[in-house]
Structure formats: structure tokens, C-alpha cells
Design a protein around this motif. Structure first.
Motif: not given
Ligand code: SAM
Length: 241
Positions: A86-87, A89, A112, A114-115, A130-132, A134, A136, A138-139
């Protein structure tokens, strides 16, 4: 189908999995969901799953060793799975993607925090979703979204099999308006056709309304929808109005 989830907060899933349609699907054995604690796959005394980023900068990065050890251990114990990170990106999850995932025997979702996750983990996954657009924290919530969306595509999970077919996105169209009792609420009335008892007329009205809602709110979706000659005539009427 079986869904495994690798997370540092596996207890977050309990409330979502215990309730309503998901809860019943689990009880009836239509779906199995296994949250796994990522810390169980660490090898150090403090069960550390993150570390400072190379090159400096804010936030911590999730270490690759526990993630990859977790993927391997879960696959060895339960069998091969389609591994999803889940990311924010990743490719944005859509209904067609959900339908594809629902046909798989076993999924493994990586959450995931943190960063984000050490980039080398991407060598051990099949997809990044990704679910959209924006971010969040965490995953886990994205994993819950995915589990919920996939579960309702599994045959028999929804009591009324028809309701998924009429949902928004199922067929690239948005659903039209729905109503319940009372017939009149503060001067606003339920359309007569829905109370007529004429099933063919109701089905026709619902199709027209789905086309209208889609045409008004997301006209680009009509390009990918399978439309009959009648549907196209209805849309031409909207355009001419
Ligand atoms: C704060 S986010 C990390 C974002 C990362 N620094 C970036 O800029 O791409 C932490 C975790 O939340 C999950 N996450 C956050 N937004 C998400 C989204 N829109 N879709 C899926 N997973 C998401 C992912 O697992 C990610 O590793």
C-alpha cells in the motif's frame, strides 16, 4: 479467499473485521483475513522495524529485513500470494482492479508507516497500490479499504447479489438516486415509478438515472461503459436538453 496483512498495528483490524458484512463473511468462511505483526519478523531484542533515512531528512524509514522475512514466512506457511504494497505512489485502486483482486486465491498486503518503506522492498512485491491521491499516516486504513472493496466482490458475501451489480462503478456507471420511506419528507417526494410495482418500468428508470448521474457528475466514465443503443439515445436526449 485469504487475505494476509503485514503491519506494526495488526490489532487495528479487529473492529473493522468484526462488524457487519465483513464480520458475517468471515464467520461464514467466505473470506479469511489474517493480520500479522511485523515485529514478529524482527531479529533484534527491541523488535525494531524502522531506522533513520540514508541521506538525512525527517522521519523514519521502514527496514527491509522484517518486511521481506515476513513476506517469506507467510508465504512458506500459507502458500504463494499476490503481494501488494500500500503506497500513495502506487496505481490508484479502481473497481476493475478490485474485481481482479477478488478472483485471486491469496493476497498479502504490506502496510507502511512513517516516511515509507525502504525502496528495496519493491523487489519482493507484485503491485503497489494507492487508495487515492492523498497521504495517510499508515497503510492500515488503505488495507482495510482494499479488504472491504474486495470482500463485497466475492460471490455470496453480499446478501442481495444484485446490489453490487447496481452499485456505482460496477459497470463504469454511477448509481442513480435511491429512496426509502417515508413517501414524502418535508415536501420532497419519492418518484411515482418506484412505487408503481412495475418492475420493468423501475429497471428502465434506474438505468436512465444511472446514465444521468454519470453524465452530470463524471461524464468521462461514459467512454468506458458498455452502452446499448437505447442508452446512447438517452444520453443524446440529455445533451439536447
Ligand atoms: C506517511 S505515508 C509515507 C508517504 C511517503 N513519504 C511518500 O511521500 O510517498 C506512510 C505509509 O502510509 C501508507 N499510505 C499513505 N497514503 C496512502 C495512500 N494514499 N494509499 C495507500 N497507502 C498509503 C503507505 O503504506 C505509506 O508507506
Amino acid at each position: 479467499m485469504e487475505i494476509h496483512i503485514l503491519s506494526i498495528f495488526p490489532e487495528m483490524f479487529a473492529s473493522v473485521l468484526d462488524e457487519s458484512i465483513l464480520g458475517r463473511a468471515l464467520t461464514r468462511g467466505l473470506l479469511q483475513v489474517h493480520p500479522h505483526n511485523l515485529r514478529n519478523f524482527t531479529e533484534d531484542r527491541h523488535r525494531v522495524t524502522d531506522d533513520i533515512p540514508y541521506g538525512g531528512g525527517p522521519g523514519m524509514v521502514m527496514k527491509p529485513e522484517p518486511m521481506v522475512a515476513g513476506i517469506r514466512a507467510i508465504q512458506e506457511r500459507f502458500g504463494p500470494s499476490y503481494v501488494i504494497l500500500l503506497s500513495p505512489q502506487g496505481d490508484v485502486l479502481c473497481q476493475d482492479g478490485v474485481k481482479g483482486l477478488a478472483r485471486m486465491e491469496r493476497l498479502l498486503l504490506i502496510c507502511g508507516r512513517y516516511s515509507g518503506v525502504d525502496a528495496r522492498v519493491t523487489h519482493y512485491i507484485d503491485a503497489e497500490l494507492s487508495i487515492g491521491d492523498y497521504v495517510l499516516t499508515g497503510g492500515e486504513i488503505p488495507a482495510m479499504v482494499l479488504v472491504d472493496a474486495v470482500a463485497r466482490m466475492i460471490p455470496q458475501v453480499l446478501g442481495d447479489a444484485q446490489s453490487a451489480v447496481e452499485d456505482s462503478w460496477f459497470d463504469s456507471l454511477l448509481q442513480g438516486p435511491v429512496y426509502t420511506r417515508p413517501v414524502e419528507f418535508e415536501g420532497l417526494c419519492v418518484p411515482d415509478v418506484l412505487r408503481s410495482g412495475n418492475h420493468a418500468a423501475v429497471a428502465k428508470w434506474r438505468r436512465q438515472q444511472a446514465l444521468l448521474t454519470t453524465w452530470q457528475r463524471r461524464p468521462e466514465l461514459l467512454q468506458g461503459a458498455s452502452l446499448s443503443v437505447e442508452d446512447r439515445a438517452i444520453i443524446q436526449d440529455f445533451e439536447g436538453a
